[in-house]
Design a protein around this motif. Structure first.
Motif, PDB file in Angstrom:
ATOM      1  N   GLU A   1       5.580  -1.254 -13.239  1.00 53.08           N
ATOM      2  CA  GLU A   1       5.932   0.118 -13.565  1.00 53.08           C
ATOM      3  C   GLU A   1       5.103   0.623 -14.743  1.00 53.08           C
ATOM      4  O   GLU A   1       4.487  -0.159 -15.461  1.00 53.08           O
ATOM      5  N   VAL A   2       5.143   1.931 -14.942  1.00 55.25           N
ATOM      6  CA  VAL A   2       4.677   2.501 -16.202  1.00 55.25           C
ATOM      7  C   VAL A   2       5.851   2.481 -17.171  1.00 55.25           C
ATOM      8  O   VAL A   2       7.013   2.475 -16.744  1.00 55.25           O
TER       9      VAL A   2
ATOM     10  N   MET B   1       8.406  16.376 -11.544  1.00 55.82           N
ATOM     11  CA  MET B   1       8.236  15.606 -10.317  1.00 55.82           C
ATOM     12  C   MET B   1       9.574  15.030  -9.873  1.00 55.82           C
ATOM     13  O   MET B   1      10.322  14.498 -10.699  1.00 55.82           O
ATOM     14  N   PHE B   2       9.845  15.113  -8.573  1.00 58.16           N
ATOM     15  CA  PHE B   2      11.084  14.573  -8.017  1.00 58.16           C
ATOM     16  C   PHE B   2      10.787  13.239  -7.342  1.00 58.16           C
ATOM     17  O   PHE B   2       9.926  13.153  -6.471  1.00 58.16           O
ATOM     18  N   ASN B   3      11.506  12.210  -7.763  1.00 60.56           N
ATOM     19  CA  ASN B   3      11.214  10.844  -7.326  1.00 60.56           C
ATOM     20  C   ASN B   3      11.431  10.630  -5.836  1.00 60.56           C
ATOM     21  O   ASN B   3      10.613  10.009  -5.165  1.00 60.56           O
ATOM     22  N   ASP B   4      12.552  11.090  -5.307  1.00 57.77           N
ATOM     23  CA  ASP B   4      12.897  10.866  -3.902  1.00 57.77           C
ATOM     24  C   ASP B   4      13.844  11.981  -3.467  1.00 57.77           C
ATOM     25  O   ASP B   4      15.047  11.767  -3.336  1.00 57.77           O
TER      26      ASP B   4
ATOM     27  N   ALA C   1       7.019  -5.857  -6.672  1.00 59.15           N
ATOM     28  CA  ALA C   1       7.222  -4.540  -6.069  1.00 59.15           C
ATOM     29  C   ALA C   1       6.464  -3.513  -6.899  1.00 59.15           C
ATOM     30  O   ALA C   1       6.540  -3.531  -8.132  1.00 59.15           O
ATOM     31  N   ILE C   2       5.741  -2.627  -6.254  1.00 58.64           N
ATOM     32  CA  ILE C   2       4.919  -1.640  -6.951  1.00 58.64           C
ATOM     33  C   ILE C   2       5.658  -0.305  -6.993  1.00 58.64           C
ATOM     34  O   ILE C   2       5.969   0.274  -5.953  1.00 58.64           O
ATOM     35  N   ASP C   3       5.949   0.159  -8.201  1.00 59.74           N
ATOM     36  CA  ASP C   3       6.600   1.452  -8.367  1.00 59.74           C
ATOM     37  C   ASP C   3       5.703   2.558  -7.795  1.00 59.74           C
ATOM     38  O   ASP C   3       4.481   2.492  -7.910  1.00 59.74           O
ATOM     39  N   ALA C   4       6.329   3.579  -7.205  1.00 60.89           N
ATOM     40  CA  ALA C   4       5.570   4.646  -6.546  1.00 60.89           C
ATOM     41  C   ALA C   4       4.636   5.376  -7.498  1.00 60.89           C
ATOM     42  O   ALA C   4       3.538   5.796  -7.098  1.00 60.89           O
ATOM     43  N   ARG C   5       5.040   5.525  -8.761  1.00 60.67           N
ATOM     44  CA  ARG C   5       4.168   6.220  -9.711  1.00 60.67           C
ATOM     45  C   ARG C   5       2.892   5.421  -9.949  1.00 60.67           C
ATOM     46  O   ARG C   5       1.794   5.984  -9.998  1.00 60.67           O
ATOM     47  N   ILE C   6       3.043   4.098 -10.070  1.00 56.43           N
ATOM     48  CA  ILE C   6       1.875   3.234 -10.256  1.00 56.43           C
ATOM     49  C   ILE C   6       0.968   3.306  -9.029  1.00 56.43           C
ATOM     50  O   ILE C   6      -0.246   3.442  -9.129  1.00 56.43           O
ATOM     51  N   GLY C   7       1.583   3.169  -7.859  1.00 54.21           N
ATOM     52  CA  GLY C   7       0.797   3.199  -6.629  1.00 54.21           C
ATOM     53  C   GLY C   7       0.047   4.501  -6.456  1.00 54.21           C
ATOM     54  O   GLY C   7      -1.110   4.518  -6.022  1.00 54.21           O
ATOM     55  N   THR C   8       0.688   5.623  -6.811  1.00 54.77           N
ATOM     56  CA  THR C   8       0.051   6.919  -6.669  1.00 54.77           C
ATOM     57  C   THR C   8      -1.128   7.071  -7.626  1.00 54.77           C
ATOM     58  O   THR C   8      -2.187   7.584  -7.252  1.00 54.77           O
ATOM     59  N   ILE C   9      -0.955   6.607  -8.870  1.00 54.72           N
ATOM     60  CA  ILE C   9      -2.060   6.670  -9.826  1.00 54.72           C
ATOM     61  C   ILE C   9      -3.224   5.814  -9.337  1.00 54.72           C
ATOM     62  O   ILE C   9      -4.388   6.242  -9.372  1.00 54.72           O
TER      63      ILE C   9
END
Length: 207
Positions: free
Chosen positions: A87-88, A124-127, A185-193
């Motif tokens: 995560e960040v 930003m909305f997470n989900d 597990a890769i957090d979506a924010r990390i994956g998107t960056i």
């Protein structure tokens, strides 16, 4: 401390009356054809009055003396997925706090590093198909020449177990692939960056 020894040992239904941080809601709405519909949603109960966000995610960039840029990441066990997540740094916003103030405070508390907020994203909305949780991403510059950043010491809460590490920004995508293969597990924010950096490289966008 070994984060990989953490594991979920049980699970059961939780009634709203017992929940401290969230609640479940049944939403009724009209779709674009004016047909009434229902939706199930989760909602945080911790957002301060007057705030438009629940918290912040922190894109902390370390500027090395050799010119190399590294992004600061964290390893933290997350019970809902029963895995250690990449995560960040992040945290919930306090009452009366700006996103920038929250980012600088949370970075210091979770990592020990002193940084300066440089840029803040839109909300930003997470989900949004599941919950109303939202945040702003705040880019924070960390000057590694500062004396206070030579031996940073986090100030974690009793129930926080966080490992801080950095990866070069330009190889972030490859690093995330390696960590996923290792079982993280890769957090979506990390994956998107990471995907954004890789896309910029492939399209020749100057980083």
């Amino acid at each position: 401390m070994d984060l990989k020894t953490a594991k979920v040992t049980g699970s059961q239904s939780l009634d709203n009356s017992e929940a401290r941080w969230i609640k479940l809601k049944k939403i009724t709405y009209n779709d674009p054809l004016a047909k009434p519909r229902d939706w199930e949603s989760a909602e945080r109960t911790t957002r301060p009055a007057g705030s438009d966000i629940d918290g912040v995610g922190i894109i902390a960039i370390l500027q090395r003396a050799n010119g190399r840029q590294e992004i600061m990441l964290q390893k933290q066990f997350r019970a809902p997925v029963d895995k250690v997540c990449i995560e960040v740094p992040a945290g919930l916003i306090d009452s009366g706090e700006t996103a920038e103030q929250c980012a600088e405070r949370e970075l210091l508390e979770e990592t020990g590093y002193v940084g300066k907020a440089e840029e803040t994203s839109c909300v930003m909305f997470n989900d949004p198909g599941f919950c109303n949780t939202n945040l702003r991403l705040v880019r924070v510059e960390v000057d590694m020449s500062l004396p206070e950043n030579q031996n940073p010491q986090p100030n974690l809460e009793e129930n926080e177990f966080i490992e801080v590490f950095t990866v070069p920004l330009v190889t972030m995508w490859e690093e995330m692939k390696k960590l996923e293969a290792e079982g993280y597990a890769i957090d979506a924010r990390i994956g998107t960056i990471a995907e954004g950096v890789e896309l910029a490289k492939r399209l020749g966008v100057k980083l």
